[in-house]
Design an enzyme around this catalytic site. Structure first.
Site, short mmCIF file in Angstrom:
data_model
loop_
_atom_site.label_atom_id
_atom_site.label_comp_id
_atom_site.label_asym_id
_atom_site.label_seq_id
_atom_site.Cartn_x
_atom_site.Cartn_y
_atom_site.Cartn_z
N ASP A 252 7.08 6.15 0.61
CA ASP A 252 7.84 5.74 1.79
C ASP A 252 6.93 5.54 2.99
OD1 ASP A 252 7.44 8.56 1.67
OD2 ASP A 252 8.85 8.81 3.32
N GLU B 58 8.50 11.50 1.83
CA GLU B 58 7.53 12.40 2.45
C GLU B 58 7.64 12.40 3.96
OE1 GLU B 58 3.67 13.41 4.38
OE2 GLU B 58 4.78 11.53 4.38
#
Length: 254
Positions: A86, A145
């Protein structure tokens, strides 16, 4: 087959990954998330000889992580290569999903944090397989994350469950300003509720200007400062004498 130009392969794969929108929907509601990039990386690693599985986050099946495992022909250590898929949002960026090279720098959303790192891990994994490296190689690329670590939690549970993976070493390709970090401080989110009277300095308007406003005057030292000072004391007590060791970062408060 071993790649003759692994650095060039990393650059090209980084370009491809940047082109895939994987903005974290936990940070930007309605964002694309990790599904498309997870499927892309999973397909590539599967074609390189890895046994691959997509791991959804239990609370949101759209938040997809990747686990790829390859057992070498000879016994050896278990090496985990870890990164996240991400990115943060793209506000203010004209062409965030177009990787551009200027000299020795590449720009685009995620080039540093951390699609360049993911590309490096994937190419390294493919090179190790092609070279016939011994032991077990695990590529773990996680979702979320940048926000709540939903992907890391799901991947850890999956690796410790049916897979029974126990790592001897883990390499995380996060950007660390090209310094080698041998440990990570982790983080904790703590909510503290404080009771008391809120006071602020102020000045009255009109004829009474120059006098402290009602409820003003010299405010007492905020309780929150005492809390932060206490955290600082604890952090200082836990630091080793003689200063920081190379490659090791210690606690900070935000």
């Amino acid at each position: 087959m071993l790649t003759a130009d692994p650095a060039g392969a990393v650059v090209e794969l980084t370009r491809q990954l940047v082109a895939l929108d994987s903005v974290n929907p936990g940070l930007v509601p309605g964002a694309a998330g990790e599904g498309p990039i997870a499927e892309f990386v999973a397909g590539r690693l599967s074609g390189s000889g890895f046994e691959v599985r997509l791991v959804p986050a239990p609370s949101d099946p759209r938040r997809m992580s990747v686990i790829a495992v390859r057992d070498g022909g000879r016994p050896g250590r278990t090496v985990v290569l870890n990164g996240h898929l991400d990115t943060v949002g793209v506000d203010g960026m004209a062409e965030p999903f177009t990787a551009r090279i200027d000299g020795d720098r590449m720009s685009g959303r995620g080039t540093s944090d951390m699609k360049g790192g993911v590309a490096g891990l994937v190419i390294a994994a493919e090179q190790l397989v092609a070279a016939g490296a011994p032991g077990r190689l695990v590529v773990a690329l996680v979702a979320d994350e940048e926000d709540a670590s939903l992907g890391a939690a799901a991947v850890l549970e999956a690796l410790g469950g049916d897979s029974g993976v126990r790592a001897d070493v883990c390499l995380i390709a996060e950007p660390t300003w090209l310094d080698l970090a041998v440990a990570h401080r982790g983080y904790a989110v703590v909510k503290v509720g404080l009771r008391g009277r809120v006071r602020a300095r102020g000045r009255a308007h009109g004829p009474a200007r120059g006098r402290p406003a009602r409820g003003g005057g010299r405010a007492r030292r905020p309780h929150r400062c005492a809390v932060l000072d206490g955290i600082g004391v604890v952090a200082g007590e836990r630091r080793p004498r003689g200063g920081l060791r190379p490659g090791r970062w210690w606690a900070a408060r935000h």
